[in-house]
Motif scaffolding. Sequence first.
Motif, PDB file in Angstrom:
ATOM      1  N   VAL A 239      36.870  25.048  41.953  1.00  0.00           N
ATOM      2  CA  VAL A 239      37.829  25.934  41.562  1.00  0.00           C
ATOM      3  C   VAL A 239      37.974  26.248  40.045  1.00  0.00           C
ATOM      4  O   VAL A 239      38.304  27.664  39.957  1.00  0.00           O
ATOM      5  CB  VAL A 239      39.292  25.321  41.972  1.00  0.00           C
ATOM      6  CG1 VAL A 239      40.420  26.136  41.356  1.00  0.00           C
ATOM      7  CG2 VAL A 239      39.420  25.099  43.379  1.00  0.00           C
ATOM      8  N   ALA A 240      37.588  25.667  39.168  1.00  0.00           N
ATOM      9  CA  ALA A 240      37.582  25.896  37.686  1.00  0.00           C
ATOM     10  C   ALA A 240      36.315  26.912  37.577  1.00  0.00           C
ATOM     11  O   ALA A 240      36.410  27.650  36.539  1.00  0.00           O
ATOM     12  CB  ALA A 240      37.370  24.815  37.049  1.00  0.00           C
ATOM     13  N   ASP A 241      35.474  27.003  38.492  1.00  0.00           N
ATOM     14  CA  ASP A 241      34.400  27.852  38.276  1.00  0.00           C
ATOM     15  C   ASP A 241      34.524  29.380  38.960  1.00  0.00           C
ATOM     16  O   ASP A 241      33.619  29.964  39.076  1.00  0.00           O
ATOM     17  CB  ASP A 241      32.937  27.143  38.838  1.00  0.00           C
ATOM     18  CG  ASP A 241      31.602  27.880  38.109  1.00  0.00           C
ATOM     19  OD1 ASP A 241      31.577  27.741  36.737  1.00  0.00           O
ATOM     20  OD2 ASP A 241      30.901  28.376  38.838  1.00  0.00           O
TER      21      ASP A 241
ATOM     22  N   LYS B 148      27.041  18.353  36.799  1.00  0.00           N
ATOM     23  CA  LYS B 148      28.184  19.269  37.417  1.00  0.00           C
ATOM     24  C   LYS B 148      27.486  20.699  37.348  1.00  0.00           C
ATOM     25  O   LYS B 148      27.424  21.559  38.105  1.00  0.00           O
ATOM     26  CB  LYS B 148      29.337  19.380  36.699  1.00  0.00           C
ATOM     27  CG  LYS B 148      30.551  20.372  36.881  1.00  0.00           C
ATOM     28  CD  LYS B 148      31.536  20.078  36.171  1.00  0.00           C
ATOM     29  CE  LYS B 148      31.587  20.486  35.058  1.00  0.00           C
ATOM     30  NZ  LYS B 148      32.973  20.601  34.310  1.00  0.00           N
TER      31      LYS B 148
ATOM     32  N   GLU C 112      36.390  19.693  44.392  1.00  0.00           N
ATOM     33  CA  GLU C 112      37.326  20.733  44.590  1.00  0.00           C
ATOM     34  C   GLU C 112      37.798  21.222  43.199  1.00  0.00           C
ATOM     35  O   GLU C 112      37.786  22.701  43.123  1.00  0.00           O
ATOM     36  CB  GLU C 112      38.502  20.363  45.432  1.00  0.00           C
ATOM     37  CG  GLU C 112      39.377  21.543  45.755  1.00  0.00           C
ATOM     38  CD  GLU C 112      40.727  21.093  46.517  1.00  0.00           C
ATOM     39  OE1 GLU C 112      41.314  21.963  46.967  1.00  0.00           O
ATOM     40  OE2 GLU C 112      40.538  19.951  46.966  1.00  0.00           O
ATOM     41  N   ARG C 113      38.002  20.320  42.457  1.00  0.00           N
ATOM     42  CA  ARG C 113      38.570  20.804  40.963  1.00  0.00           C
ATOM     43  C   ARG C 113      37.295  21.584  40.045  1.00  0.00           C
ATOM     44  O   ARG C 113      37.551  22.438  39.506  1.00  0.00           O
ATOM     45  CB  ARG C 113      38.903  19.401  40.162  1.00  0.00           C
ATOM     46  CG  ARG C 113      39.399  19.676  38.644  1.00  0.00           C
ATOM     47  CD  ARG C 113      39.860  18.558  37.883  1.00  0.00           C
ATOM     48  NE  ARG C 113      38.648  17.371  38.036  1.00  0.00           N
ATOM     49  CZ  ARG C 113      38.556  16.077  38.712  1.00  0.00           C
ATOM     50  NH1 ARG C 113      39.479  15.957  39.580  1.00  0.00           N
ATOM     51  NH2 ARG C 113      37.810  15.620  38.492  1.00  0.00           N
ATOM     52  N   ASP C 114      36.081  21.053  40.314  1.00  0.00           N
ATOM     53  CA  ASP C 114      35.123  21.641  39.340  1.00  0.00           C
ATOM     54  C   ASP C 114      34.675  22.924  40.075  1.00  0.00           C
ATOM     55  O   ASP C 114      34.475  24.076  39.413  1.00  0.00           O
ATOM     56  CB  ASP C 114      33.559  20.787  39.570  1.00  0.00           C
ATOM     57  CG  ASP C 114      34.017  19.634  38.858  1.00  0.00           C
ATOM     58  OD1 ASP C 114      34.982  19.573  37.899  1.00  0.00           O
ATOM     59  OD2 ASP C 114      33.091  18.614  38.863  1.00  0.00           O
TER      60      ASP C 114
ATOM     61  N   ARG D 126      35.583  14.012  46.665  1.00  0.00           N
ATOM     62  CA  ARG D 126      36.094  15.252  47.396  1.00  0.00           C
ATOM     63  C   ARG D 126      37.032  16.049  46.143  1.00  0.00           C
ATOM     64  O   ARG D 126      36.806  17.219  46.199  1.00  0.00           O
ATOM     65  CB  ARG D 126      36.925  14.983  48.493  1.00  0.00           C
ATOM     66  CG  ARG D 126      37.250  16.232  49.452  1.00  0.00           C
ATOM     67  CD  ARG D 126      37.729  15.667  50.728  1.00  0.00           C
ATOM     68  NE  ARG D 126      38.949  14.721  50.649  1.00  0.00           N
ATOM     69  CZ  ARG D 126      38.932  13.486  50.900  1.00  0.00           C
ATOM     70  NH1 ARG D 126      37.737  12.797  51.300  1.00  0.00           N
ATOM     71  NH2 ARG D 126      40.055  12.811  51.003  1.00  0.00           N
ATOM     72  N   GLU D 127      37.790  15.159  45.521  1.00  0.00           N
ATOM     73  CA  GLU D 127      38.648  15.789  44.682  1.00  0.00           C
ATOM     74  C   GLU D 127      38.083  16.538  43.330  1.00  0.00           C
ATOM     75  O   GLU D 127      38.349  17.699  43.083  1.00  0.00           O
ATOM     76  CB  GLU D 127      39.735  14.767  44.218  1.00  0.00           C
ATOM     77  CG  GLU D 127      40.634  14.182  45.270  1.00  0.00           C
ATOM     78  CD  GLU D 127      41.639  13.159  45.116  1.00  0.00           C
ATOM     79  OE1 GLU D 127      41.473  12.680  43.913  1.00  0.00           O
ATOM     80  OE2 GLU D 127      42.176  12.606  46.077  1.00  0.00           O
ATOM     81  N   ALA D 128      37.253  15.671  43.109  1.00  0.00           N
ATOM     82  CA  ALA D 128      36.172  16.172  41.689  1.00  0.00           C
ATOM     83  C   ALA D 128      35.595  17.278  42.057  1.00  0.00           C
ATOM     84  O   ALA D 128      35.578  18.266  41.297  1.00  0.00           O
ATOM     85  CB  ALA D 128      35.217  15.093  41.171  1.00  0.00           C
TER      86      ALA D 128
END
Length: 214
Positions: A25-27, A110, A21-23, A17-19
């Motif tokens: 948002v970064a995109d 990813k 969200e991080r990916d 879940r955290e990974a």
Amino acid sequence: MTEPVRVVIVDDHPIWREALERDLVADGFDVRGAFAEAEAAVRTAPAIRPDVVLMDLQLPGMSGVDAAAALVAIDPSVRVLMFSASGEDDDVLAAVKGGARGYLIKSASKAELLNAVHRTAAGEAIFSPGLAALVLGEYRRIGRDEPDPTAVLTDRETEILRKVSTGMSAKQIAEVLGVSHRTVQNHIQNTLTKLQLHNRVELTRWAIDQGLSD
């Protein structure tokens, strides 16, 4: 300036879940929520209005399939992309029948995931390699062999399809059913996607061929 795509994540594994969200948002995606349970996503969806829901299949409590059906019932324009470790035929077909627009296996890279979310937001039906043929083959099998060719459609989609087959416009259907014009259009688009058809002419012909004309 184009607004970012609104995404909700539903996955009961914190690391995933955290990974995700991080990916996302970064995109450049606007992640409106990341939930461990489907019930929370369904409950908050009307307020946060996601464009895409990235949904795990196996969840505590409400399953991903049931959640997809609930989300689409609330807002037919929402696009559920199932993201699961399972590539079993039954799981894939159940997810699509439940309302998912696509199905991606968690072995995807990813880049593949981000591309899938972008394309799902644009209205495409995205599947991991090999799964699209499975889904299309099942639709064709149902249309050919099963007594109910609308088995992959929701009751509301079937109801609207019957009215489309008579030549009624989306506006006329909306007035008869007491819903918005946009809701009817979204149901029609969902039906086109599920049946792998391209426009209302093909949809009308298919409905008449299946004896669905009112």
